[in-house]
Motif scaffolding. Sequence first.
Motif, mmCIF file in Angstrom:
data_model
loop_
_atom_site.group_PDB
_atom_site.id
_atom_site.type_symbol
_atom_site.label_atom_id
_atom_site.label_comp_id
_atom_site.label_asym_id
_atom_site.label_seq_id
_atom_site.Cartn_x
_atom_site.Cartn_y
_atom_site.Cartn_z
ATOM 1 N N GLY A 1 0.784 -1.224 0.000
ATOM 2 C CA GLY A 1 0.000 0.000 0.000
ATOM 3 C C GLY A 1 0.815 1.271 0.000
ATOM 4 O O GLY A 1 0.256 2.377 -0.015
ATOM 5 N N PHE A 2 2.161 1.155 -0.005
ATOM 6 C CA PHE A 2 3.006 2.346 0.066
ATOM 7 C C PHE A 2 2.892 3.173 -1.212
ATOM 8 O O PHE A 2 2.882 4.406 -1.165
ATOM 9 N N ARG A 3 2.815 2.528 -2.381
ATOM 10 C CA ARG A 3 2.659 3.260 -3.646
ATOM 11 C C ARG A 3 1.294 3.943 -3.717
ATOM 12 O O ARG A 3 1.163 5.022 -4.272
ATOM 13 N N LEU A 4 0.299 3.305 -3.150
ATOM 14 C CA LEU A 4 -1.032 3.904 -3.122
ATOM 15 C C LEU A 4 -1.020 5.206 -2.334
ATOM 16 O O LEU A 4 -1.732 6.168 -2.677
ATOM 17 N N LEU A 5 -0.194 5.282 -1.304
ATOM 18 C CA LEU A 5 -0.071 6.510 -0.525
ATOM 19 C C LEU A 5 0.486 7.650 -1.374
ATOM 20 O O LEU A 5 0.032 8.793 -1.262
ATOM 21 N N ASN A 6 1.457 7.351 -2.228
ATOM 22 C CA ASN A 6 2.000 8.377 -3.122
ATOM 23 C C ASN A 6 0.907 8.959 -4.011
ATOM 24 O O ASN A 6 0.818 10.176 -4.200
ATOM 25 N N TRP A 7 0.084 8.092 -4.567
ATOM 26 C CA TRP A 7 -0.984 8.560 -5.447
ATOM 27 C C TRP A 7 -2.080 9.275 -4.656
ATOM 28 O O TRP A 7 -2.767 10.153 -5.204
ATOM 29 N N HIS A 8 -2.245 8.938 -3.397
ATOM 30 C CA HIS A 8 -3.188 9.675 -2.551
ATOM 31 C C HIS A 8 -2.749 11.138 -2.436
ATOM 32 O O HIS A 8 -3.565 12.064 -2.590
ATOM 33 N N PHE A 9 -1.465 11.357 -2.173
ATOM 34 C CA PHE A 9 -0.950 12.724 -2.111
ATOM 35 C C PHE A 9 -1.069 13.417 -3.472
ATOM 36 O O PHE A 9 -1.365 14.616 -3.541
ATOM 37 N N PHE A 10 -0.844 12.674 -4.540
ATOM 38 C CA PHE A 10 -0.912 13.249 -5.887
ATOM 39 C C PHE A 10 -2.317 13.774 -6.187
ATOM 40 O O PHE A 10 -2.484 14.922 -6.613
ATOM 41 N N PHE A 11 -3.327 12.957 -5.964
ATOM 42 C CA PHE A 11 -4.684 13.384 -6.296
ATOM 43 C C PHE A 11 -5.217 14.423 -5.297
ATOM 44 O O PHE A 11 -6.070 15.241 -5.656
ATOM 45 N N THR A 12 -4.704 14.423 -4.064
ATOM 46 C CA THR A 12 -5.056 15.499 -3.134
ATOM 47 C C THR A 12 -4.507 16.830 -3.638
ATOM 48 O O THR A 12 -5.207 17.855 -3.619
ATOM 49 N N ALA A 13 -3.264 16.812 -4.113
ATOM 50 C CA ALA A 13 -2.675 18.029 -4.682
ATOM 51 C C ALA A 13 -3.429 18.471 -5.933
ATOM 52 O O ALA A 13 -3.628 19.666 -6.161
ATOM 53 N N MET A 14 -3.868 17.517 -6.744
ATOM 54 C CA MET A 14 -4.628 17.845 -7.948
ATOM 55 C C MET A 14 -5.947 18.526 -7.584
ATOM 56 O O MET A 14 -6.332 19.535 -8.209
ATOM 57 N N LEU A 15 -6.643 17.998 -6.570
ATOM 58 C CA LEU A 15 -7.901 18.599 -6.132
ATOM 59 C C LEU A 15 -7.675 20.009 -5.605
ATOM 60 O O LEU A 15 -8.469 20.921 -5.879
ATOM 61 N N PHE A 16 -6.594 20.207 -4.888
ATOM 62 C CA PHE A 16 -6.311 21.533 -4.333
ATOM 63 C C PHE A 16 -5.986 22.538 -5.438
ATOM 64 O O PHE A 16 -6.551 23.634 -5.486
ATOM 65 N N VAL A 17 -5.080 22.168 -6.348
ATOM 66 C CA VAL A 17 -4.630 23.100 -7.386
ATOM 67 C C VAL A 17 -5.761 23.444 -8.343
ATOM 68 O O VAL A 17 -6.057 24.619 -8.595
ATOM 69 N N TYR A 18 -6.418 22.425 -8.879
ATOM 70 C CA TYR A 18 -7.468 22.685 -9.862
ATOM 71 C C TYR A 18 -8.711 23.279 -9.213
ATOM 72 O O TYR A 18 -9.429 24.053 -9.849
ATOM 73 N N GLY A 19 -8.954 22.934 -7.951
ATOM 74 C CA GLY A 19 -10.075 23.546 -7.256
ATOM 75 C C GLY A 19 -9.894 25.040 -7.092
ATOM 76 O O GLY A 19 -10.851 25.817 -7.213
ATOM 77 N N ARG A 20 -8.659 25.464 -6.823
ATOM 78 C CA ARG A 20 -8.385 26.885 -6.667
ATOM 79 C C ARG A 20 -8.461 27.622 -8.000
ATOM 80 O O ARG A 20 -8.949 28.748 -8.070
ATOM 81 N N ILE A 21 -7.974 26.986 -9.064
ATOM 82 C CA ILE A 21 -7.896 27.664 -10.357
ATOM 83 C C ILE A 21 -9.237 27.699 -11.068
ATOM 84 O O ILE A 21 -9.621 28.719 -11.653
ATOM 85 N N LEU A 22 -9.987 26.599 -10.999
ATOM 86 C CA LEU A 22 -11.189 26.444 -11.821
ATOM 87 C C LEU A 22 -12.484 26.619 -11.045
ATOM 88 O O LEU A 22 -13.548 26.269 -11.547
ATOM 89 N N SER A 23 -12.408 27.157 -9.832
ATOM 90 C CA SER A 23 -13.618 27.264 -9.016
ATOM 91 C C SER A 23 -14.686 28.113 -9.695
ATOM 92 O O SER A 23 -15.859 27.725 -9.759
ATOM 93 N N GLN A 24 -14.301 29.294 -10.214
ATOM 94 C CA GLN A 24 -15.297 30.160 -10.818
ATOM 95 C C GLN A 24 -15.845 29.576 -12.113
ATOM 96 O O GLN A 24 -17.041 29.664 -12.390
ATOM 97 N N GLN A 25 -14.964 28.944 -12.921
ATOM 98 C CA GLN A 25 -15.443 28.307 -14.152
ATOM 99 C C GLN A 25 -16.436 27.193 -13.837
ATOM 100 O O GLN A 25 -17.418 27.012 -14.548
ATOM 101 N N LEU A 26 -16.179 26.456 -12.755
ATOM 102 C CA LEU A 26 -17.075 25.379 -12.359
ATOM 103 C C LEU A 26 -18.425 25.930 -11.903
ATOM 104 O O LEU A 26 -19.482 25.402 -12.268
#
Length: 424
Positions: free
Chosen positions: A104-129
């Motif tokens: 499950g250690f690799r799964l943890l890496n991808w957990h951080f990756f998709f959390t960062a994706m949600l944070f970055v794109y959520g901040r940038i695309l909030s108004q467009q959404l």
Amino acid sequence: MQKDHSVSAPSTPTGRLRHRRRSNEIPSEVSKANGSHLLVDDRSKYRSMLIRAYSSVWMIGGFAFVIYMGHLYILVMVVVIQIFMARELFNLLRRSHEDKQLPGFRLLNWHFFFTAMLFVYGRILSQQLVNTVTSEKILYRLVGGLVKYQMVICYFLYIAGFMWFILTLKKKMYKYQFGQYAWTHMILIVVFTQSAFTVANIFEGIFWFLLPASLIVINDIAAYIFGFFFGRTPLIKLSPKKTWEGFIGASVATIISAFVLANIMGRFQWLTCPKKDLSTGWLHCDPDPLFKPAYYSLPDWVPQWFPWVEISILPVQYHALALGLFASIIAPFGGFFASGFKRAFKIKDFGHSIPGHGGITDRMDCQMVMAVFAYIYHQSFVVPGSYSVEIILDQILRNLTFEEQLALYMKLGHIFQDREIGRH
């Protein structure tokens, strides 16, 4: 009888003849004794060129098709590229032996990756959404809630990953686990820093994404061609096949291309209009003054030799020269950095996704540097002042609820009425 005083070499490890170890920063294929590494002297250069050209045609064709489809498809392309880049970088220091002991250690890496994706794109695309779902009251409330509490959601997702990491620490594996933890966060910084600026450029207008990306591709191809036919003088030790001839020739070609391409791209509204939502389809808008041509009469002697009486220049072409200058002189250092990085880990390429080019990360090294500069340049020298009507209106729509916006509208109405009464 004379004694033989010769002593045989001891067989212990300390007595063995020690050979000087080669530096771990130079791959074996680059450290040949007397070999020439310039493209002009490479015996297999024509075969390599054909493979590289074939892959380039497919990449450019696919890229053009995605651009034609519009903003949302470009966003999806950026996300896919990010995932492949993260996968290549995650695998760079992966050790299968240690990973087998850490389920499950690799799964943890991808957990951080998709959390960062949600944070970055959520901040940038909030108004467009929000603008996309304004017609649906239920979706509007749901999306509005997600936008409002997006930082909280991302924070607790990260804390969950942090606790997951602490709870999975294993004796005799601490150094490896903490190394991978730091490596994961470095990857997130590298990947999402450039992606945040890239996505922001896309929604400011495809022009501000397409032109910088095209200039990097042109510079790379021109450097390869000039180095292929004329390269004689090595440029930098980190990239043995880079030459001054290729660097200078590519710089001239890139700057000229920037001026010409800006004129061509700037005449299409679907490339220059900013995008306010996540819908598909082409855009139509009143062109920004930067994209309105100015006409200049040519001297009388020009029509005698050429069929032109006047020329039209878009003001944005002068900004394009700055982008071309950066793409030709500064952005290549992103490639040099990647070359040094690969030498440090004794690898030739980050991956093998693209025949003749290596991995996705190998193609995105200069693009990352260019995307950041394009965004900063656009915000500093192109976007109007901090208190323009458009920016204030965008902040009102982005940060205020519908009730707050209505209250603001009523207050402004009373202020205007009082001013009108005061005039009379």
